[in-house]
Scaffold this motif. Structure first.
Motif: not given
Lengths: 471, 181
Positions: A30-34, A56-64
């Motif tokens: 996969f390309p780099k970046g998130l 996963r989506f909840r976690a991504l939101e929290t990470f940001e």
């Protein structure tokens, strides 16, 4: 259990075996970046149930949203956009026999002596390459008794209800920025379930290898040890050196049932380009016992604090760790023990070494809560500095809310005694060899808990660090 | 130097020109806080001169709803220096007592002998927090060690006193006083 030959298994490992990359044909890179799309593609690639994608989506939101920690080593140079969060190199992932694994990947693990060890002394092996398990196997006798030792991605499909019951209940998504990142892009890892009363007499091993440049590895290890059961799990890892960042933000969740025992050993040896921001935690029930044994040798920056939460009465947690910080390394490690149950015990022994300007820090937390009667905790940290450029810090937090607790902590920092060195040299032993022997003695308490083969590996890796041939 | 019920921040530099310690005579600093009330105190002692020697003894009790925090630091910047920090305290009823003791050996320090000892005895529903920090930036260290413990009052000693007709409260007081001497 081990034949005489395996004693010399690790003797001729050289740094090259670990630092050299494999030329691989990648199936997916996969390309780099998130971003949300990458997270979605990861989930689709694994054909996950929808509850996983929600997490996963909840976690991504929290990470940001969460900020970087303001304490510990400097993480500001970690470039999240320059990390590749998912790649797979195998046409046949999840193989059950080494013959099915592609030759170049198989060679990587052969150089590390994994297939040999498996035949001789292990109950089961999982081998992860980049983002996926390429091999996972459990000896029949344990499979017959109901033990589940499976690649995490496969377990999510095959044992969905069981996994869902425990997943993220020990380390919550919101716990910290790198836990959130982990849950967003987690791939691979191990699922271990030991049924009531089953005592697995041989260790189970998982080995994690990152191969390409700027790769990230986010494996999830979920271990459930039911009442009165007993297991020993060993984890090893490495990655080649490129001179460019890579990131490891894995997560280990362990649930120890009533009267159960779990020993988790790990020898961490990522290359010095790696940021190792791992989270390991166990929840221990009545009369349960958790043992964390760790050697941290690799990584440029490590922030790792295995944590035991003793919720049951008469629960126990032992933490034994050694950290070696060489030139350019910042090892920030420690132990966290949080006691809620009554009559709990914990012993923490942390040894650290620093050399060539490396920084080694013990950062610990012992917390006894209000209703935790009669807790007894002993912490011992020793730091050995091998030259005059190195740095060592000891920062142990002790918090006590119950007046019946007994918590003691002792620590010392210093260098190899001149007298002891002179003793060796006056008997004809070379200074470098003498230093090596003294370091081994310093680490003995921890090394002797590892199975012989891993003790030999750890000793060998430390020898390599002492040689100073590492960049 | 004796500081009673210390509060606020204090900084002392031990230098061959400033506060002089001759022939290894230590600068003794005694901290005492047995009175009711909540106080926060920060003390930083910088050992600059060669052979500087500083011993800090602290004794504190916290009662009722008191909240007492002591942050004591010794910074080693020269040759052959000796620094000792010993903080002892008891906390009872619903109080809170915190000791942060730091020994900082900078890269300028040579053959330092640093010791930090922290001990708290808790009674009733009191709470305690200890943070003994050791920061070492040199390998030329004579000795750098620290120890910390939180413990309840000794059951055996309590029983000994009670079996001779002394009430529990009185026995606790006697043992507390002995501990804080």
């Amino acid at each position: 259990m081990s034949d005489p030959q395996s004693k010399v298994q690790f003797q001729d490992i050289s740094r090259n075996d670990l630092d050299r990359a494999n030329a691989s044909d990648y199936v997916h890179q996969f390309p780099k970046g998130l971003n949300k799309k990458i997270v979605q593609r990861i989930s689709e690639n694994k054909k996950e149930p929808s509850w996983m994608l929600d997490i996963r989506f909840r976690a991504l939101e929290t990470f940001e949203k969460l900020p970087l920690p303001t304490w510990g080593p400097d993480l500001s140079k970690l470039d999240f956009k320059n990390i590749r969060y998912f790649s797979t190199a195998s046409e046949n992932p999840h193989a059950k026999s080494w013959d099915e694994v592609s030759p170049e990947i198989k060679r990587t693990f052969e150089r590390l002596r994994i297939p040999e060890a498996e035949k001789a002394v292990l109950a089961g092996v999982g081998a992860q390459y980049e983002s996926e398990n390429v091999y996972h196997n459990l000896k029949k006798e344990w499979d017959d008794q109901g033990v589940i030792f499976e690649d995490f991605d496969v377990a999510v499909q095959k044992y969905s209800d069981l996994v869902r019951k425990y997943f993220s209940k020990c380390v919550p998504i919101l716990d910290h920025k790198f836990a959130a990142l982990h849950y967003a892009v987690t791939s691979g890892g191990t699922f271990l379930y030991v049924p009531k009363g089953i005592k697995i007499t041989q260790p189970l091993q998982a080995y994690f290898r990152m191969n390409s440049m700027n790769q990230g590895q986010f494996e999830h290890t979920l271990i459930i040890v039911e009442d009165e059961a007993d297991a020993h799990y060993i984890e090893g890892c490495s990655a080649p050196k490129y001179g460019s960042q890579s990131l490891h933000a894995g997560c280990v969740e362990v649930f120890v049932g009533k009267g159960a025992k779990m020993r988790y050993s790990s020898v961490e040896n990522w290359s010095k380009d790696t940021y190792n921001l791992n989270t390991k935690r166990a929840i221990v029930g009545d009369h349960g016992r958790m043992e964390w044994i760790g050697g941290n040798l690799g990584s440029g920056v490590t922030m790792l604090y295995p944590c035991s939460i003793l919720v049951g009465n008469y629960a126990q947690a032992d933490h034994l760790g050694v950290a070696f910080a060489n030139a350019g390394q910042n090892q920030d490690t420690g132990a966290k023990v949080i006691i809620h149950g009554k009559n709990c015990r914990s012993k923490i022994v942390a040894k650290s070494l620093s050399k060539g300007g490396g920084t080694s820090t013990y950062r610990g937390m012992v917390s006894v809560s209000k209703n935790a009667q009669n807790a007894i905790v002993n912490v011992e940290c020793d730091a050995l500095m091998l030259d005059d450029h190195s740095l060592s810090d000891t920062i142990p937090h002790i918090k006590c809310e119950n007046s019946t607790a007994s918590i003691t902590h002792e620590a010392s920092a210093g260098k190899i005694s001149e007298e002891v060195l002179l003793y060796f040299q006056s008997r004809g032993i070379d200074e470098e060899v003498a230093k090596g022997m003294i370091v081994n003695g310093f680490l003995d308490e921890i090394v002797k808990t590892l199975p012989l083969e891993y003790a030999a590996e750890l000793n060998r890796l430390i020898e390599l660090e002492m040689e100073g041939s590492i960049g | 130097m004796k500081l009673k019920n210390p509060t606020g921040t204090k900084r002392i530099v031990i230098d061959n020109n400033d506060v002089t310690t001759r022939h290894g005579a230590p600068l003794q600093i005694t901290l005492e806080d047995f009175d009711r009330g909540s106080r926060e105190f920060n003390l930083e002692v910088i050992l600059k001169g060669e052979n500087a020697h500083c011993e800090i003894q602290g004794r504190a009790t916290a009662q009722g709803e008191d909240k007492k925090i002591w942050n004591v630091k010794q910074v080693f910047e020269g040759k052959n220096q000796i620094g000792k920090i010993e903080l002892r305290g008891t906390a009872s009823e619903k109080s809170f007592l915190q000791f942060d003791g730091t020994a900082e050996l900078t890269h300028k320090s040579v053959d330092a002998d640093a010791q930090v000892r922290e001990k708290i005895i808790l009674f009733d529903e009191a709470r305690g927090k200890l943070l003994p920090i050791l920061t070492v930036k040199t390998d030329k260290v004579l000795g750098a060690s620290h120890s910390a413990s939180i413990a309840p009052v000794s059951e055996d000693q309590l029983l000994y006193l009670q079996s001779r007709g002394i009430s529990q409260k009185e026995a606790e007081n006697v043992l507390r006083e002995g501990f804080l001497k």
